[in-house]
Design an enzyme around this catalytic site. Structure first.
Site, PDB file in Angstrom:
ATOM      1  N   GLY A 126       0.961  -1.176   0.125  1.00 59.43           N
ATOM      2  CA  GLY A 126      -0.161   0.068   0.342  1.00 59.43           C
ATOM      3  C   GLY A 126       0.760   1.371   0.016  1.00 59.43           C
TER       4      GLY A 126
ATOM      5  NE  ARG B  93      -7.725   3.195  10.889  1.00 61.96           N
ATOM      6  CZ  ARG B  93      -6.802   2.929  11.722  1.00 61.96           C
ATOM      7  NH1 ARG B  93      -5.964   1.783  11.174  1.00 61.96           N
ATOM      8  NH2 ARG B  93      -7.745   2.236  12.670  1.00 61.96           N
TER       9      ARG B  93
ATOM     10  CG  HIS C 212      11.417  38.549   2.292  1.00 57.64           C
ATOM     11  ND1 HIS C 212      11.586  37.729   1.443  1.00 57.64           N
ATOM     12  CD2 HIS C 212      12.470  38.819   2.194  1.00 57.64           C
ATOM     13  CE1 HIS C 212      12.904  37.530   0.679  1.00 57.64           C
ATOM     14  NE2 HIS C 212      14.035  38.516   1.581  1.00 57.64           N
TER      15      HIS C 212
END
Length: 477
Positions: free
Chosen positions: A191, A284, A456
């Site tokens: 998976g 699940r 920034h």
């Protein structure tokens, strides 16, 4: 017999939050849960997420990232650390300590908010006037409680793989994967979803040779495919994960010290691979075992989910269900928000929860996160859209962190400019995605994000730049 205004079954991220919110609203509230700690000698609140899911996995991910950085990244910062060693048992010990602290935190919150915590499994018995009766089974010692409103929050369990039994010795589910105290030389994962990628990443960073076998021919099919393809490149070419797509499993044999997997590739080629450990992470399924739902007529669909309407009401009066046990994404934060919403609905309030603005996150390195529609979904739905992208490669903050990889994509309606989806791969995008969530919740346009001043140097400037790019006015692209 104890009577309550609200009784919650399950103390996971949906259940315990529902119980606390109900108590805050003035309801006499109880929460029933059968969770135990790792040693099995004491109750442990928090459900799968806190005990064997979200929280412990993030602890392991962080530990493995530190180890990998010490081995591969510190040198470019002028830091020499010498012979770096890894102690898997110590990593697990740290993870366990975090879990213990947080489960104790929920116990404190229950006490603070006057929630009655009951240990045991709960099952429906019947009805007594306006009250639903529940039997609480504490290891054979049974009591009955009554509640005017019942909230079912029993969560989910790992989907079984018919070809092999999970013993958490050689064949592991998510719990077993979180408790390995030695690094397996060869690790297999069935998976390539969230659990598979996260656990595969952890053990790959600390020395395992990891192979991930995925049935789908498409990598991360639920994600925007531009982002998914970039992720696949990072995981395979740069990090060394071997990910095989379009796999058909034929046979799995678990022996004393190895697991043999026989499978066919997408091209039909037969292969056999031996692993020291195998993680099964194929999704699940809803956990309704032991609820005795049939006795009271609580409706479930053909996949085992409790049937609810848009407000989490079941077919039974004053019985609600939330989280993994009902429709919608199996995400802890979705369960929590449903728990809050149900408690407030019981109090007569009108909360709203929009599934389209629930964020998704995969905590790999780089992280992956998204909210809203993917580009593939918009094309399939015939929506006229525009997009803007920007990368972390030229971002000063990302370069300083040594993590200048990844992309942010903003999708907006071609006519109204309303944001339809935001998709990211890069450093700390689990945090950055919230800007997209807030923007979509307030029906923001891409120009709204583009006109907001972003600090920034920060990673968030990449989100700003992607929003600017929607209108073809990127400043750093």
């Amino acid at each position: 017999m104890s009577q309550f205004d609200v009784v919650v079954i399950g103390a996971g991220p949906g259940g315990y939050i529902a119980a606390i919110r109900a108590a805050q609203l003035g309801f006499k509230t109880a929460c029933i849960d059968a969770g135990v700690n790792k040693a099995g000698d004491a109750p442990a609140l928090g459900g799968t997420c806190l005990n064997v899911g979200c929280i412990p996995s993030k602890a392991l991910l962080q530990s493995s990232e530190h180890f990998h950085a010490a081995q591969h990244d510190f040198a470019e910062h002028g830091i020499t650390v010498g012979d770096v060693k890894f102690n898997a048992a110590k990593m697990i010990e740290r993870k366990d300590a975090i879990v213990t602290k947080l489960t104790g935190g929920i116990k404190f919150l229950f006490q603070k908010n006057k929630v009655t915590s009951l240990f045991g499994t709960a099952s429906f018995v019947g009805k007594n006037g306006d009250f639903w009766q529940l039997e609480v089974d504490d290891k054979g010692e049974k009591t009955t409680v009554e509640g005017k409103h019942i909230i079912v929050a029993t969560g989910s369990t790992p989907r079984p793989l018919p070809l092999v039994d999970i013993d958490n010795v050689n064949v592991l589910d998510n719990e077993g994967a979180l408790n390995l105290t030695e690094v397996p030389a060869k690790l297999g994962v069935i998976g390539a979803g969230v659990i598979g990628l996260e656990m595969g990443s952890v053990w790959n960073r600390v020395g395992s040779e990891v192979t991930i076998l995925e049935a789908s021919p498409v990598f991360l099919a639920a994600a925007d495919q531009q982002i998914a393809k970039e992720a696949f490149k990072y995981f395979t070419r740069e990090q060394g994960l071997h990910i095989e797509l379009g796999v058909k499993l034929n046979k799995i044999i678990s022996a004393k010290d190895k697991v043999t997997v026989e499978f066919s590739t997408a091209k039909g080629e037969a292969k056999t691979v031996e692993f020291d450990k195998l993680i099964v992470a194929i999704g699940r399924v809803p956990n309704t075992h032991g609820l005795n739902a049939e006795a009271v007529g609580l409706q479930k669909d053909d996949r085992g989910f409790i049937v609810v309407d848009g407000e989490c009401r079941t077919n039974l009066p004053n019985v609600w269900a939330i989280g993994d046990v009902v429709r919608g994404p199996m995400l802890a934060h979705k369960a929590s928000d449903e728990g809050v919403a149900v408690a407030e609905r019981i109090a007569g309030q009108k909360p709203h929860l929009d599934f389209n603005t629930i964020p998704w996150v995969i905590y790999t390195d780089p992280e992956i996160a998204w909210v809203g529609k993917t580009e593939e979904q918009l094309k399939a739905e015939g929506v006229d859209y525009k997009k803007g992208t920007s990368g972390f490669g030229a971002n000063g903050r990302a370069m300083g962190l040594g993590k200048a990889k990844g992309t942010v994509k903003v999708l907006a309606d071609a006519k109204t400019d309303r944001i339809l989806g935001v998709h990211m791969i890069g450093p700390m995008v689990s945090e950055l995605i919230t800007e997209g969530v807030v923007g979509m919740e307030f029906s923001a346009s891409s120009e709204d994000i583009a006109r907001i001043v972003h600090a920034h140097p920060t990673l968030s400037e990449v989100v700003h730049e992607a929003a600017l790019a929607v209108d073809k006015r990127a400043l750093h692209g």
